[in-house]
Design an enzyme around this catalytic site. Structure first.
Site, PDB file in Angstrom:
ATOM      1  N   HIS B 587      -9.397  59.671 -34.229  1.00  0.00           N
ATOM      2  CA  HIS B 587      -9.122  60.007 -32.820  1.00  0.00           C
ATOM      3  C   HIS B 587      -7.621  60.030 -32.519  1.00  0.00           C
ATOM      4  O   HIS B 587      -6.825  60.244 -33.421  1.00  0.00           O
ATOM      5  CB  HIS B 587      -9.900  59.066 -31.895  1.00  0.00           C
ATOM      6  CG  HIS B 587     -11.361  58.997 -32.280  1.00  0.00           C
ATOM      7  ND1 HIS B 587     -12.262  59.987 -31.961  1.00  0.00           N
ATOM      8  CD2 HIS B 587     -12.058  58.086 -33.027  1.00  0.00           C
ATOM      9  CE1 HIS B 587     -13.451  59.673 -32.465  1.00  0.00           C
ATOM     10  NE2 HIS B 587     -13.348  58.531 -33.136  1.00  0.00           N
ATOM     11  N   GLU B 602     -10.896  53.220 -29.005  1.00  0.00           N
ATOM     12  CA  GLU B 602     -11.011  53.240 -30.474  1.00  0.00           C
ATOM     13  C   GLU B 602      -9.734  53.693 -31.164  1.00  0.00           C
ATOM     14  O   GLU B 602      -9.365  53.177 -32.218  1.00  0.00           O
ATOM     15  CB  GLU B 602     -12.179  54.160 -30.865  1.00  0.00           C
ATOM     16  CG  GLU B 602     -12.449  54.221 -32.370  1.00  0.00           C
ATOM     17  CD  GLU B 602     -13.520  55.249 -32.742  1.00  0.00           C
ATOM     18  OE1 GLU B 602     -14.153  55.811 -31.822  1.00  0.00           O
ATOM     19  OE2 GLU B 602     -13.707  55.501 -33.936  1.00  0.00           O
ATOM     20  N   HIS B 655     -12.234  54.118 -38.420  1.00  0.00           N
ATOM     21  CA  HIS B 655     -12.858  54.237 -37.096  1.00  0.00           C
ATOM     22  C   HIS B 655     -13.447  52.898 -36.667  1.00  0.00           C
ATOM     23  O   HIS B 655     -13.581  51.980 -37.471  1.00  0.00           O
ATOM     24  CB  HIS B 655     -14.014  55.251 -37.155  1.00  0.00           C
ATOM     25  CG  HIS B 655     -13.560  56.662 -37.319  1.00  0.00           C
ATOM     26  ND1 HIS B 655     -13.609  57.591 -36.310  1.00  0.00           N
ATOM     27  CD2 HIS B 655     -13.042  57.318 -38.398  1.00  0.00           C
ATOM     28  CE1 HIS B 655     -13.143  58.745 -36.745  1.00  0.00           C
ATOM     29  NE2 HIS B 655     -12.795  58.615 -38.012  1.00  0.00           N
ATOM     30  N   GLU B 720     -16.321  52.396 -40.565  1.00  0.00           N
ATOM     31  CA  GLU B 720     -16.548  52.000 -39.176  1.00  0.00           C
ATOM     32  C   GLU B 720     -16.423  50.480 -39.102  1.00  0.00           C
ATOM     33  O   GLU B 720     -17.340  49.748 -39.470  1.00  0.00           O
ATOM     34  CB  GLU B 720     -17.938  52.449 -38.706  1.00  0.00           C
ATOM     35  CG  GLU B 720     -18.083  53.965 -38.556  1.00  0.00           C
ATOM     36  CD  GLU B 720     -17.426  54.512 -37.281  1.00  0.00           C
ATOM     37  OE1 GLU B 720     -16.864  53.712 -36.493  1.00  0.00           O
ATOM     38  OE2 GLU B 720     -17.476  55.734 -37.091  1.00  0.00           O
TER      39      GLU B 720
END
Lengths: 179, 760
Positions: B587, B602, B655, B720
């Protein structure tokens, strides 16, 4: 008097009534068969997928098809409504609308409003469950092999930054669980 | 019987009839003309099993002129130059078409009912050139006008293509008979042009045109003495022209000529291009077998004039599935032939051979289970094993021994005693390898700079497995009879070291295995197939996770594995390769990624963890590219391009997760199975560290279709780290302590992978 007796001869009458009964019974059976083959054999349910509570899998629920209502819009309405079971969770963010759709060969193109992205909670897991609850629900229809997702008519690289939406997606078996 | 009784009886009959009529309306015969239901417009009857129609009704529908001569009881009909006559009490229909007379026999002929003429429907409309189709299941009779006319059928492309020219292409089917000698083309609603003449039948083929009126189609049947070289799949093409369309059936090339020219070049010619032939020289009988795929035998010419090279040639269709033509050339005494390389002339419909020269065998050598030698031209040796004493024999036909090839090579290794070579006869060199015992082998040819290199690889065996132990290490030495390719990998859950060895016999059961020592729980072996490659797999079950190091000795014959008993000892001895690693912080910019319940975005922890990973990797001597080192947006495509354009060795994307259930938490690592097998291993290494070291729920190593790990061209993983949607994990993701710990664990996984796989 003699004529009357011959016409309403009790033995003859019984025979006639028996014949009529057999005919009526045959007719009833045939009509029943036609009714069954026309209605019950046709699939009158759709399958929609929701997230399991632990957000690891998708599980299916069945819904009755609403007569005279577009089945493609109905599937999205059911996904929006969320699961009936309290063991499952909804996968579609608020205010998501299916704007229109188009079936090209066996690829279903679904055009959503931007709420699908803008109201989404994000995350790889979140994105997978949202996208594949849609893809698996639509590919459960026998005429749909794969699903391409558009936002306001535009092809998109991804929904919220992980999944590749530049190509049509197929049914994802690995995500599906029975319970 | 009384009247009233009759009334009741009739009522019952009527009930039955109406019921039957309702239940099966289709039982009635319906007639359609050009798709319009005309059942109600016509009167009909059936006489002698033939369906008759009232002549005036038919005339109205087909717009036929009708003339009835009562005195002769003769019915004359005329339409578009076709005259048709029927006479009462005669079962023939007379047809006059373009000055040609014809008569069709019917069952009933013309029948008079209530002073009206009824005539046989099918035969009459056939006489006028209409087509009929009777759908038996539905009892429907369809009358059509032909929709297309076939004007010409001819051979094209030197007999490799059959063109059917018609006004327009209507639905058709191409069928082939079981014996392959008949091709049937069915064309719906077609008729043949009156001026059509047969240009197709010839020495090889015979064409029949059959009208099938009751199915409204035309059937073209092409018969041949030999199987027809037609491939149903992909053999039919449609071409649209201005005036007419063409349906083209393309055939496989046929053998045209086998001949020897004035320069004594022996050639095989087909009517079209054919793939590479397989050529086999049989040393014992002076014969050459040439197998040509996708060519059929056809009507070929054999022109072998008096020549010094070839005694005789036999041609046969070796097989039809797949299609393969076999030509056997019997050579004259002491003659050899050699294929002429005509690939430059692009004349791939001809294969030629000239008188061959003997080629010299040079550089016969042996090393670590492999015999190698060279030759100036391609040879196809006869190889076989003999048992008493055990030896491998190679007969190299059409060769001589070069000066540097010794009579005997003393080898003396676990496989081979010695290698001998000798001239076997005028054309043949024989090589014999004296073995300790019979051993499997492989044969390989490789052409390099015009020289053909041959390798005979003996199948390896395990010669022994030894174990030893000291303060710091448990050592394992796996000794093989040769130096095959192998791969050592470490797995977790349960912990084990796996060695996959190529081309090696699994004889572990014959060996004495080492004392298990303090670290090894068990040793197993199995035969395994990885990516179509058969390997022998040796598994050492470990009771805990240990670092390890691999090296080899004795020309690759011994694989040494050192298991480190403490975490620190391997740091000193490892020789870590330097790799280029792309670290991708997820992101950024206007894309915050997931947002936690108290607002943590995030993109922020993702960048912080990525910067820390880069710092740690660089400290370990690795090269790092960050896709972003600040809060900026990048498309997924841009991230992939950065890694691919840099030629990176590894890619890891950072992430934090989210879902719409706040209870859910944990760590996940993703790979994409389309990327490569190494991506799974790479992701596994990282996930192993994170799942055990971070103190979060292990949600598993997962395979999914994520953009950045799908399109990167190197092993790649997407991590993640925790769920931002989970309030507790959001709080942890805010802390430097958690971010640094995550970065450390990810770096440990990356380095583990580089250490074990060389990092590529």
């Amino acid at each position: 008097m003699a004529e009357k007796q011959s016409l309403f001869n009790p033995g003859m009458k019984r025979k006639l009534l028996a014949v009529l009964r057999i005919l009526l019974l045959t007719a009833a059976v045939v009509y029943l068969l036609i009714f069954i083959s026309n209605t019950l054999l046709v699939d009158d349910q759709i399958t929609v997928y929701f997230s399991t509570e632990d957000a690891q899998y998708l599980a299916a629920e069945q819904r009755d098809i609403i007569e005279d209502h577009d089945i493609y819009f109905q599937i999205m309405e059911e996904l929006n409504k969320g699961p009936e079971s309290d063991q499952l969770s909804a996968t579609i963010p608020d205010e998501v609308e299916l704007l229109d759709y188009d079936l090209e060969a066996d690829t279903l193109i679904l055009n959503f409003n931007l709420a699908l992205r803008e109201n989404h909670w994000g995350g790889s897991t979140g994105e997978i469950l949202t996208i594949y609850s849609i893809v698996n629900s639509y590919t459960a229809l026998k005429e749909v092999e794969s699903v391409q997702i558009l936002l306001e008519g535009q092809e998109v690289e991804t929904l919220v930054g992980h999944l590749d939406l530049s190509r049509p997606l197929m049914y994802n078996q690995e995500l599906v669980t029975d319970n | 019987m009384s009247l009233r009784y009759k009334v009741v009886f009739i009522a019952i009959i009527l009930f039955i009839i109406s019921f039957l009529a309702f239940g099966s309306a289709a039982a009635q015969n319906s007639i359609y003309f050009n798709s319009e239901d005309i059942t109600d417009q016509i009167s009909s009857t059936v006489v002698e099993g033939e369906f008759l129609i009232k002549a005036t009704d038919l005339a109205e529908i087909l717009e036929i002129e009708l003339n009835w001569q009562p005195a002769l009881k003769l019915l004359e009909m005329e339409s578009n130059g076709v005259e048709v006559k029927l006479m009462a009490n005669s079962s023939f229909i007379q047809i006059r078409n373009n000055n040609r007379n014809d008569a069709i026999r019917t069952e009933a002929g013309l029948v008079l009912i209530d002073n009206q003429a009824y005539i046989p429907l099918a035969k009459t409309i056939e006489a006028f050139g209409y087509l009929l189709e009777f759908q038996r299941e539905e009892d429907k009779l369809f009358i059509f006008q032909p929709e297309t006319t076939i004007n010409n059928i001819e051979w094209k492309e030197d007999g490799n293509q059959l063109n059917i020219e018609m006004d327009e292409i209507s639905p058709y089917r191409v069928l082939q008979s079981d014996d392959g000698r008949e091709i049937i083309v069915e064309i719906d609603k077609a008729e043949v042009n009156q001026e059509f003449s047969d240009n197709v039948s010839n020495n090889n083929f015979y064409l029949r045109v059959i009208n099938v009126p009751d199915r409204a189609l035309l059937r073209l049947v092409l018969r041949s003495r030999t199987p027809i070289p037609f491939q149903i799949d992909g053999g039919v093409y449609e071409q649209s022209g201005e005036e007419s369309d063409t349906l083209a059936l393309s055939f496989l090339p046929q053998l045209k000529r086998v001949f020897i020219d004035d320069n004594n070049v022996f050639s095989i010619e087909a009517t079209g291009e054919f793939p590479q032939a397989e050529i086999d020289y049989l040393s014992d009988s002076n014969r050459v077998i040439i197998d040509i795929p996708s060519v059929v035998i056809g009507n070929y010419a054999k022109e072998l004039r008096d020549n010094p090279l070839i005694k005789n040639v036999t041609v046969s269709q070796h097989s039809l599935d797949p299609v393969r033509l076999r030509i056997e050339a019997e050579l004259k005494e002491n003659q050899i032939i050699q294929a002429v390389d005509n690939s430059r002339d692009r004349q791939s419909s001809v294969l030629s051979f000239r008188k061959g020269e003997q080629s010299e065998i040079t550089n016969l050598e042996y090393a670590a289970g492999k015999i190698t030698f060279q030759s100036q031209s391609s040879i196809n040796p006869d190889t076989f094993l003999l048992a008493e004493p055990p030896r491998l024999v190679l007969n190299l036909f059409n060769t001589s021994r070069g000066a540097n090839v010794a009579d005997k090579l003393e080898v003396d290794d676990p496989l081979i005693n010695s290698i001998r070579s000798a001239r076997f006869d005028n054309e043949t060199v024989r090589i014999v390898a004296d073995l300790h015992e019979l051993t499997g082998y492989n044969w390989n040819e490789e052409m390099k700079n015009g020289i053909y290199n041959y390798t005979i690889t003996f199948q390896n065996k395990f010669a022994g497995i030894q174990g030893s132990e000291d303060e710091d290490f448990q050592n394992l030495a796996v000794r093989l009879t040769g130096n095959p390719n192998y791969e050592v990998r470490k797995f977790t859950h349960p912990h084990r070291i796996v060695i996959d060895v190529d081309n090696t016999l699994n004889n572990i059961s014959e060996l004495e295995l080492p004392e298990k020592g303090s670290l090894i729980k068990d040793i197993r072996s199995s035969n395994y197939v990885i990516e179509d490659r058969e390997v022998t797999r040796l598994v050492f079950e470990l009771d805990e996770y240990y670092n390890h190091q691999v090296n080899e000795s004795d020309q690759g014959r011994v694989i040494n594995i050192a298991l480190a008993k403490h975490d620190d000892v391997l740091d000193d001895i490892r020789d870590m390769p330097q790799r280029l690693i792309v670290v991708d912080a997820g992101h950024g910019g206007f894309d915050p990624g997931a947002i936690g319940p108290t607002g943590l975005e995030e993109k922020e922890p993702a960048l912080a963890i990525s910067l820390k990973i880069a710092e740690l990797l660089e400290a370990e001597g690795q090269r790092v590219i960050l896709t972003r080192d600040r809060d900026v947006f990048l498309s997924l495509q841009q991230r992939v391009n950065i890694a691919n354009n840099a030629g990176a060795d590894l890619f890891v994307s950072i992430h934090s997760n989210a879902t719409n259930n706040r209870q859910v938490g944990g760590v996940e690592t993703y790979f994409n199975h389309r990327n490569s097998e190494y991506s799974r291993r790479f992701a596994d290494k990282i996930h192993d560290k994170l799942s055990r070291g971070l103190g979060l729920v292990d949600r598993g190593l997962k395979n999914d279709n994520f953009y950045v790990i799908r399109y990167t061209e190197m092993p790649s993983a997407l991590v993640e780290v925790g769920f931002l949607s989970n309030p507790e994990e959001e709080e942890r993701l805010r802390t430097d302590e958690f971010r640094n710990k995550s970065a450390h664990l990810i770096v440990d996984g990356i380095l583990d992978y580089i250490r074990e796989n060389g990092g590529r």
